[in-house]
Design a protein around this motif. Structure first.
Motif, PDB file in Angstrom:
ATOM      1  N   PRO A 227       0.794  -1.226   0.000  1.00 16.47           N
ATOM      2  CA  PRO A 227       0.000   0.000   0.000  1.00 16.47           C
ATOM      3  C   PRO A 227       0.831   1.283   0.000  1.00 16.47           C
ATOM      4  O   PRO A 227       0.279   2.357  -0.208  1.00 16.47           O
ATOM      5  CB  PRO A 227      -0.820  -0.101   1.293  1.00 16.47           C
TER       6      PRO A 227
ATOM      7  N   GLU B 155      -6.139   6.947   1.927  1.00 20.40           N
ATOM      8  CA  GLU B 155      -6.514   5.541   1.798  1.00 20.40           C
ATOM      9  C   GLU B 155      -5.281   4.640   1.890  1.00 20.40           C
ATOM     10  O   GLU B 155      -5.309   3.583   2.540  1.00 20.40           O
ATOM     11  CB  GLU B 155      -7.263   5.288   0.485  1.00 20.40           C
ATOM     12  N   GLY B 156      -4.182   5.084   1.273  1.00 20.61           N
ATOM     13  CA  GLY B 156      -2.944   4.320   1.350  1.00 20.61           C
ATOM     14  C   GLY B 156      -2.476   4.172   2.788  1.00 20.61           C
ATOM     15  O   GLY B 156      -2.098   3.085   3.227  1.00 20.61           O
TER      16      GLY B 156
ATOM     17  N   ILE C 143      -4.292   4.315   5.523  1.00 17.31           N
ATOM     18  CA  ILE C 143      -5.174   3.410   6.261  1.00 17.31           C
ATOM     19  C   ILE C 143      -4.853   1.955   5.907  1.00 17.31           C
ATOM     20  O   ILE C 143      -4.839   1.072   6.762  1.00 17.31           O
ATOM     21  CB  ILE C 143      -6.660   3.739   5.958  1.00 17.31           C
ATOM     22  N   ARG C 144      -4.551   1.718   4.620  1.00 19.61           N
ATOM     23  CA  ARG C 144      -4.177   0.354   4.209  1.00 19.61           C
ATOM     24  C   ARG C 144      -2.884  -0.081   4.875  1.00 19.61           C
ATOM     25  O   ARG C 144      -2.725  -1.244   5.250  1.00 19.61           O
ATOM     26  CB  ARG C 144      -3.986   0.288   2.691  1.00 19.61           C
ATOM     27  N   ILE C 145      -1.943   0.851   4.992  1.00 18.97           N
ATOM     28  CA  ILE C 145      -0.661   0.517   5.614  1.00 18.97           C
ATOM     29  C   ILE C 145      -0.893   0.129   7.080  1.00 18.97           C
ATOM     30  O   ILE C 145      -0.347  -0.846   7.583  1.00 18.97           O
ATOM     31  CB  ILE C 145       0.319   1.716   5.524  1.00 18.97           C
TER      32      ILE C 145
ATOM     33  N   GLY D 277      -4.339  -2.757   6.987  1.00 18.96           N
ATOM     34  CA  GLY D 277      -4.443  -3.853   6.019  1.00 18.96           C
ATOM     35  C   GLY D 277      -5.708  -3.698   5.190  1.00 18.96           C
ATOM     36  O   GLY D 277      -6.558  -2.868   5.499  1.00 18.96           O
ATOM     37  N   PRO D 278      -5.824  -4.475   4.112  1.00 17.90           N
ATOM     38  CA  PRO D 278      -6.929  -4.276   3.177  1.00 17.90           C
ATOM     39  C   PRO D 278      -8.250  -4.916   3.610  1.00 17.90           C
ATOM     40  O   PRO D 278      -9.290  -4.635   3.053  1.00 17.90           O
ATOM     41  CB  PRO D 278      -6.412  -4.947   1.902  1.00 17.90           C
ATOM     42  N   GLN D 279      -8.215  -5.784   4.621  1.00 14.89           N
ATOM     43  CA  GLN D 279      -9.424  -6.557   4.918  1.00 14.89           C
ATOM     44  C   GLN D 279     -10.452  -5.744   5.713  1.00 14.89           C
ATOM     45  O   GLN D 279     -10.128  -4.744   6.329  1.00 14.89           O
ATOM     46  CB  GLN D 279      -9.073  -7.845   5.680  1.00 14.89           C
TER      47      GLN D 279
ATOM     48  N   ASP E 165     -13.712  -1.125   5.614  1.00 10.18           N
ATOM     49  CA  ASP E 165     -12.454  -1.389   4.911  1.00 10.18           C
ATOM     50  C   ASP E 165     -11.994  -0.163   4.138  1.00 10.18           C
ATOM     51  O   ASP E 165     -12.791   0.731   3.862  1.00 10.18           O
ATOM     52  CB  ASP E 165     -12.597  -2.620   3.999  1.00 10.18           C
ATOM     53  N   PRO E 166     -10.706  -0.090   3.806  1.00 10.99           N
ATOM     54  CA  PRO E 166     -10.139   1.133   3.227  1.00 10.99           C
ATOM     55  C   PRO E 166     -10.794   1.543   1.906  1.00 10.99           C
ATOM     56  O   PRO E 166     -10.786   2.720   1.558  1.00 10.99           O
ATOM     57  CB  PRO E 166      -8.667   0.776   2.996  1.00 10.99           C
ATOM     58  N   ALA E 167     -11.359   0.577   1.163  1.00 12.97           N
ATOM     59  CA  ALA E 167     -11.897   0.912  -0.164  1.00 12.97           C
ATOM     60  C   ALA E 167     -13.343   1.400  -0.106  1.00 12.97           C
ATOM     61  O   ALA E 167     -13.882   1.824  -1.106  1.00 12.97           O
ATOM     62  CB  ALA E 167     -11.791  -0.298  -1.082  1.00 12.97           C
TER      63      ALA E 167
END
Lengths: 331, 291
Positions: A298, B111-112, B114-116, B119-121, B219-221
């Motif tokens: 990410p 968003e990046g 938050i993903r860091i 995680g993406p889940q 989730d981040p998306a």
């Protein structure tokens, strides 16, 4: 300063420029073109040819995008649809209909153009921010259709695309043959884009970008010109996507997703909106960033976002744009 | 196709839940666009941050849903103030497209991040105890929580509408949207107003995020996915009218639910199809003013 004001800084007499120099380039641009050509020749001995070809495809994609944003003043957020559908149809026709390299690529290009015509007819009814939102929404619709249609192979994509051969003579399964072909196409695209920008047609586009009302009062059919530019840009984006599908022998959902559209925007912004060589500079930077950050997941997205914000706030004209105003030349 | 009336009604009620989110988000987008002239691409990200803030409050501090509904918008609003003052403010004199590019970059960066961190889940967030259970509507069992989202969403939107249309503050806001120089000449601090408007708009998205946390996966998306649909909603409604954007949001949610029941494959594209039709028939949008 508005986007339009910024563009007015490009020199005003392109006809005078073009008459004097080889391939229709101005002197500064001709030097840059020679540098680019040399780089294309030397690079594969230093870097991985497949990665280079990926960069070249994105340069062509960004050239297509820049033709619209930089020279017509329309900001599309939907170019993923042309790039992605170009890739799908090229891949599908080569893999399932037995199309050769040229026919498959032509299929992708025509797909891009046709889709561009549909998008254009809907989107040019509005301008500015609305145009951006409408193209984004239309591309998202295309994405959902691709997600559900059987022909795209869903999450797997269209795999095992045969590369075929050029005119039945040159075997493109050989990475080197393919590399020289893609390199030549890239240089050809840059020459072509310079020609288009400095043609009478390109002049009208710039007039429309700088002052649509005035262009209209001079008797130009503004909407028709915009649509024409949009279709050209979409066709070239479809072509670039098709080329990418041939090189990587796969077309996937990523190609039609919003990510691809924003990539085109980012590349153009970083390189310099409305510059001939900006897409090349932007692609090298953005794709290298992605390539070297890819193992960190990410962080790619985060870094892209930061680069976006940084360029909007500090280097709004892009790298070549800043050069351009510093050296008072056009690149 | 199978026309089961109960199914259709049920899906439409559930569609109304999405419609409430569309209304809340498009309302915030419209207000920000009206005054600042910026299409806030980061709107979805603030929605997502609202959901994550609710999740963090509950995980780290044990703060439940109801306090979160008050705290989160304050936090997101404060973040909005920071973003407006440090980033967006410098772009007002430029072409509007730069505002779009800036907020797009901001959306990527947040968003990046938050993903860091997460995680993406998707992360779980439970429905508050007081709203567990469901009511039998005859044609379906409607979970209380979803009913609450629809009602609270509508009340929230209508109160924002009332504030803008019926209070002195709203009058100043409308005047500044119309002619900022004139309003400033009357001694109203327009820059502060711009900041607070941005903060209020994203705070609304933040409330939406808290409300969405128990029913959508956190989730981040989640923000990016919904914001593109909301753009289409805004194009359909036209940005001229606050009330129009509320109504359009709810109506399109209903339509989406209806499509899910009769032709499920088209449910994710129906709003975009409506957008195309509206653009052909009435380019300025259903409630839009003439350009």
């Amino acid at each position: 300063m508005t986007l339009a004001d910024m563009k007015q800084m490009t020199p005003s007499h392109p006809m005078a420029e073009t008459a004097l120099h080889p391939l229709g380039f101005s002197r500064a641009r001709f030097i840059l073109f020679v540098v680019t050509a040399l780089a294309v020749v030397i690079a594969p001995f230093v870097l991985y040819p497949i990665f280079l070809m990926k960069i070249y495809c994105f340069i062509i994609f960004a050239v297509a995008y820049n033709l619209l944003l930089g020279y017509t003043g329309l900001m599309s957020f939907g170019h993923a649809a042309f790039w992605g559908m170009g890739a799908y149809l090229t891949a599908y026709s080569a893999a399932n209909w037995g199309f050769g390299f040229e026919a498959a690529l032509l299929t992708g290009t025509v797909t891009g153009a046709a889709l561009g015509l549909i998008f254009g007819l809907v989107a040019i009814r509005r301008t500015g921010l609305y145009f951006a939102m409408i193209t984004l929404a239309l591309a998202q619709m295309v994405y959902f259709i691709c997600l559900q249609s059987p022909f795209t192979g869903g999450e797997d994509g269209v795999q095992g695309v045969p590369r075929g051969s050029l005119l039945g003579l040159v075997d493109l399964n050989n990475d080197w043959n393919l590399y020289w072909l893609v390199g030549t196409i890239l240089l050809g695209t840059i020459i072509l884009s310079n020609r288009v920008v400095h043609s009478p047609f390109g002049q009208v586009l710039r007039a429309i970008r700088n002052n649509p009302a005035r262009a209209k009062s001079l008797g130009y059919n503004v909407d028709r010109y915009k649509l024409c530019a949009f279709v050209m840009s979409a066709a070239l984006a479809g072509f670039a996507g098709g080329l990418k599908a041939i090189i990587f022998q796969i077309a996937t959902l990523t190609d039609v997703s919003t990510v691809a559209s924003t990539e085109a925007v980012l590349i153009t912004l970083v390189g310099g909106i409305g510059t001939i060589f900006g897409p090349a500079v932007g692609s090298i930077i953005v794709l290298s960033l992605e390539h070297y950050l890819a193992p960190f997941g990410p962080w790619v997205m985060f870094t892209q976002g930061v680069v976006f914000v940084f360029f909007v706030l500090v280097f709004r004209k892009g790298l070549l744009g800043e050069f351009q105003s510093y050296f008072k030349t056009s690149l | 196709m199978d026309f089961n009336l109960n199914l259709i009604l049920g899906q439409m009620v559930l569609g109304l839940v999405n419609g409430a989110f569309y209304a809340i988000l498009s309302l915030g987008l419209s207000i920000i666009f009206g005054l600042l002239g910026v299409i806030n691409f980061a709107h979805g990200v603030f929605f997502m941050l609202g959901a994550f803030a609710a999740y963090m409050l509950s995980e780290v501090f044990g703060i439940g849903y109801w306090p979160a509904l008050i705290l989160v918008p304050l936090m997101i609003g404060a973040l909005g103030v920071v973003v407006e003052v440090t980033l967006i403010r410098s772009l007002y004199k430029l072409d509007h497209l730069y505002g779009l590019l800036l907020t797009l970059g901001l959306a990527f960066a947040i968003e990046g991040l938050i993903r860091i961190v997460f995680g993406p889940q998707g992360l779980p967030y439970s429905i508050p105890d007081s709203l567990r259970g469901a009511i039998n509507l005859g044609f379906m069992f409607l979970p209380y929580y979803r009913a609450w989202v629809v009602i609270a969403g509508i009340i929230l939107c209508l109160s924002v509408w009332l504030v803008i249309e019926r209070t002195p503050l709203g009058a100043k806001l409308r005047a500044a949207t119309d002619n900022p120089q004139m309003v400033q000449a009357f001694g109203i601090n327009v820059p502060v107003m711009l900041t607070l408007t941005y903060a209020a708009g994203v705070a609304l998205a933040g409330i939406g995020g808290v409300m969405a946390a128990p029913i959508m996966s956190v989730d981040p998306a989640m923000g990016t996915n919904i914001v593109i649909v909301v753009f289409a909603v805004v194009v359909i409604g036209g940005m001229g009218s606050i009330f129009g954007s509320i109504l359009t949001g709810l109506a399109l949610g209903l339509l989406e639910g209806f499509t899910k029941a009769v032709f499920a494959e088209a449910s994710s594209t129906v709003i975009f199809v409506v957008m195309v039709i509206v653009l052909i028939a009435r380019p300025r949008g259903l409630f839009g003013k003439m350009a």
